[in-house]
Write a protein that holds these residues in place. Structure first.
Motif, PDB file in Angstrom:
ATOM      1  N   UNK A 196       0.847  -1.185   0.000  1.00 50.72           N
ATOM      2  CA  UNK A 196       0.000   0.000   0.000  1.00 50.72           C
ATOM      3  C   UNK A 196       0.881   1.231   0.000  1.00 50.72           C
ATOM      4  N   UNK A 197       0.456   2.269  -0.715  1.00 52.90           N
ATOM      5  CA  UNK A 197       1.153   3.546  -0.702  1.00 52.90           C
ATOM      6  C   UNK A 197       0.574   4.389   0.427  1.00 52.90           C
ATOM      7  N   UNK A 198       1.457   5.012   1.191  1.00 52.85           N
ATOM      8  CA  UNK A 198       1.044   5.756   2.389  1.00 52.85           C
ATOM      9  C   UNK A 198       1.088   7.254   2.116  1.00 52.85           C
ATOM     10  N   UNK A 199       0.094   7.962   2.631  1.00 50.83           N
ATOM     11  CA  UNK A 199       0.059   9.422   2.473  1.00 50.83           C
ATOM     12  C   UNK A 199      -0.657  10.030   3.662  1.00 50.83           C
ATOM     13  N   UNK A 200      -0.144  11.158   4.143  1.00 46.49           N
ATOM     14  CA  UNK A 200      -0.827  11.874   5.206  1.00 46.49           C
ATOM     15  C   UNK A 200      -2.106  12.506   4.666  1.00 46.49           C
ATOM     16  N   UNK A 201      -3.144  12.483   5.472  1.00 44.56           N
ATOM     17  CA  UNK A 201      -4.378  13.189   5.139  1.00 44.56           C
ATOM     18  C   UNK A 201      -4.209  14.663   5.493  1.00 44.56           C
ATOM     19  N   UNK A 202      -5.211  15.464   5.176  1.00 49.25           N
ATOM     20  CA  UNK A 202      -5.175  16.876   5.569  1.00 49.25           C
ATOM     21  C   UNK A 202      -5.074  16.998   7.088  1.00 49.25           C
ATOM     22  N   UNK A 203      -5.769  16.096   7.809  1.00 47.95           N
ATOM     23  CA  UNK A 203      -5.685  16.110   9.275  1.00 47.95           C
ATOM     24  C   UNK A 203      -4.278  15.758   9.742  1.00 47.95           C
ATOM     25  N   UNK A 204      -3.627  14.832   9.026  1.00 50.71           N
ATOM     26  CA  UNK A 204      -2.259  14.470   9.377  1.00 50.71           C
ATOM     27  C   UNK A 204      -1.294  15.621   9.185  1.00 50.71           C
ATOM     28  N   UNK A 205      -1.448  16.339   8.075  1.00 50.22           N
ATOM     29  CA  UNK A 205      -0.591  17.500   7.842  1.00 50.22           C
ATOM     30  C   UNK A 205      -0.858  18.592   8.877  1.00 50.22           C
ATOM     31  N   UNK A 206      -2.142  18.743   9.262  1.00 48.46           N
ATOM     32  CA  UNK A 206      -2.473  19.747  10.274  1.00 48.46           C
ATOM     33  C   UNK A 206      -1.854  19.383  11.623  1.00 48.46           C
ATOM     34  N   UNK A 207      -1.775  18.085  11.926  1.00 47.36           N
ATOM     35  CA  UNK A 207      -1.149  17.651  13.184  1.00 47.36           C
ATOM     36  C   UNK A 207       0.362  17.818  13.137  1.00 47.36           C
ATOM     37  N   UNK A 208       0.941  17.600  11.946  1.00 47.72           N
ATOM     38  CA  UNK A 208       2.395  17.674  11.825  1.00 47.72           C
ATOM     39  C   UNK A 208       2.920  19.104  11.781  1.00 47.72           C
ATOM     40  N   UNK A 209       2.150  20.010  11.188  1.00 41.23           N
ATOM     41  CA  UNK A 209       2.636  21.387  10.959  1.00 41.23           C
ATOM     42  C   UNK A 209       3.145  22.073  12.228  1.00 41.23           C
ATOM     43  N   UNK A 210       2.393  22.054  13.344  1.00 36.54           N
ATOM     44  CA  UNK A 210       2.930  22.726  14.543  1.00 36.54           C
ATOM     45  C   UNK A 210       4.153  22.036  15.127  1.00 36.54           C
ATOM     46  N   UNK A 211       4.274  20.719  14.948  1.00 35.62           N
ATOM     47  CA  UNK A 211       5.462  20.012  15.418  1.00 35.62           C
ATOM     48  C   UNK A 211       6.683  20.435  14.604  1.00 35.62           C
ATOM     49  N   UNK A 212       6.498  20.559  13.281  1.00 34.33           N
ATOM     50  CA  UNK A 212       7.609  20.993  12.445  1.00 34.33           C
ATOM     51  C   UNK A 212       8.043  22.407  12.811  1.00 34.33           C
ATOM     52  N   UNK A 213       7.054  23.285  13.055  1.00 29.19           N
ATOM     53  CA  UNK A 213       7.403  24.658  13.415  1.00 29.19           C
ATOM     54  C   UNK A 213       8.110  24.705  14.763  1.00 29.19           C
ATOM     55  N   UNK A 214       7.660  23.902  15.719  1.00 35.23           N
ATOM     56  CA  UNK A 214       8.308  23.879  17.027  1.00 35.23           C
ATOM     57  C   UNK A 214       9.736  23.358  16.910  1.00 35.23           C
ATOM     58  N   UNK A 215       9.941  22.359  16.046  1.00 37.23           N
ATOM     59  CA  UNK A 215      11.287  21.845  15.832  1.00 37.23           C
ATOM     60  C   UNK A 215      12.189  22.932  15.252  1.00 37.23           C
ATOM     61  N   UNK A 216      11.661  23.697  14.296  1.00 33.76           N
ATOM     62  CA  UNK A 216      12.435  24.808  13.733  1.00 33.76           C
ATOM     63  C   UNK A 216      12.757  25.847  14.812  1.00 33.76           C
ATOM     64  N   UNK A 217      11.751  26.146  15.645  1.00 33.72           N
ATOM     65  CA  UNK A 217      11.954  27.143  16.698  1.00 33.72           C
ATOM     66  C   UNK A 217      13.030  26.691  17.681  1.00 33.72           C
ATOM     67  N   UNK A 218      13.025  25.401  18.019  1.00 32.81           N
ATOM     68  CA  UNK A 218      14.020  24.895  18.965  1.00 32.81           C
ATOM     69  C   UNK A 218      15.417  24.911  18.361  1.00 32.81           C
ATOM     70  N   UNK A 219      15.508  24.599  17.060  1.00 33.27           N
ATOM     71  CA  UNK A 219      16.808  24.666  16.398  1.00 33.27           C
ATOM     72  C   UNK A 219      17.316  26.103  16.360  1.00 33.27           C
TER      73      UNK A 219
END
Length: 312
Positions: free
Chosen positions: A96-119
């Motif tokens: 099966x090919x895996x892909x994030x849904x819109x909800x998945x991207x919405x959950x990931x976006x703040x984590x990515x931003x927080x990771x950038x902020x911490x770096x």
């Protein structure tokens, strides 16, 4: 003649362990990761799903070095949260090919931003020369400890624009859209006009361009421009054919969304065409909604223009 290197000494081993203790403490690995309920491994899997173009579970497990059963449990949890969608593989019915849904991207976006902020916070106290030393040391460690990186087959870089880049952006739009969609030079003229206005009226505090390089060669670009005080516009996402399938389009789009959120924009908009399936898929996966479409004749073709929006 092959000569095996000498075994690491006790002092070497203790030095590595000491650095590991320091660095895991410094970046907060022992705390709840990025302030979320997810583990470090789960966030890493989420990152890969957000930046890859429909990988299989086998590919993820291999590249991340994860046990099959452990990865399966993570993916099932993501599915239960409606973060993950599976699509049967045409090439292999067992996969099966895996892909994030819109909800998945919405959950990931703040984590990515927080990771950038911490770096950013990690580097903030350092002078520019010290930052360069730290980054060079990190890259050197990766080159020495990961043999595949010593002679990389593909090196990807997202960077700020340099002299000559804007001409490349116009050229690529003209060539690619003529070759792949039969568009005439009216489109190249439109892109040239957009680029010229960007250069003349650029607002660095509110707008940005990223160039993508593959093995030191330009292969892509994307722009964020200021449409109003609260609205940012994503423009001129382009990838050369040799750079497709590497998740670069997704990475460039994510850069735009993160930048817009960081600047306090409330909404991001874009205009595209119904025939641009790959780009539309990237936008939809990140939560962009199609709000308006209209048929028109332009660039020598009968087309359907589309307006998309994302609430930030």
């Amino acid at each position: 003649m092959n000569i095996n290197p000498p075994a690491a000494t006790k002092s070497h081993i203790e030095a590595v362990r000491g650095f590991n203790r320091f660095y895991t403490r410094r970046i907060g690995v022992l705390d709840p990761y990025l302030g979320s309920e997810l583990s470090l491994t789960e966030v890493r899997v989420l990152y890969e799903l957000a930046h890859r173009d429909q990988p299989t579970a086998t590919e993820l497990g291999r590249d991340l070095g994860l046990d099959t059963g452990y990865l399966s449990r993570i993916l099932r949890r993501f599915e239960a949260k409606n973060w993950l969608a599976r699509v049967p593989s045409i090439a292999d019915a067992r996969q099966s090919l895996l892909a994030l849904t819109a909800a998945g991207h919405a959950a990931f976006a703040p984590l990515q931003q927080k990771s950038r902020d911490e770096a950013a916070a990690l580097l903030a106290p350092l002078a520019d020369s010290q930052r360069q030393q730290v980054i060079a040391a990190m890259e050197r460690m990766q080159q020495l400890l990961e043999p595949a990186r010593r002679s990389p087959t593909q090196s990807i870089l997202l960077r700020d624009p340099q002299a000559g880049d804007m001409g490349w952006v116009v050229q690529q739009h003209g060539e690619i859209y003529a070759r792949e969609y039969g568009w005439n030079n009216q489109f190249e003229a439109l892109v040239a006009d957009i680029v010229a206005k960007y250069l003349r009226n650029h607002q660095p505090a509110w707008e940005h361009c990223w160039m993508a390089e593959l093995d030191g060669q330009r292969v892509g670009s994307v722009f964020v421009v200021r449409k109003s005080r609260t609205v940012a516009q994503l423009r001129m996402l382009i990838l050369a054919p040799r750079a497709r399938g590497l998740g670069l389009g997704a990475r460039l789009t994510d850069q735009c969304i993160a930048f817009a959120r960081d600047k306090g924009y409330k909404k991001m908009v874009l205009w595209t065409n119904s025939c641009l399936g790959a780009a539309r898929d990237i936008y939809a996966r990140r939560g962009f909604k199609l709000v308006k479409s209209e048929p028109y004749h332009g660039f020598g073709q009968d087309l359907v223009g589309e307006h998309w929006e994302l609430k930030l």
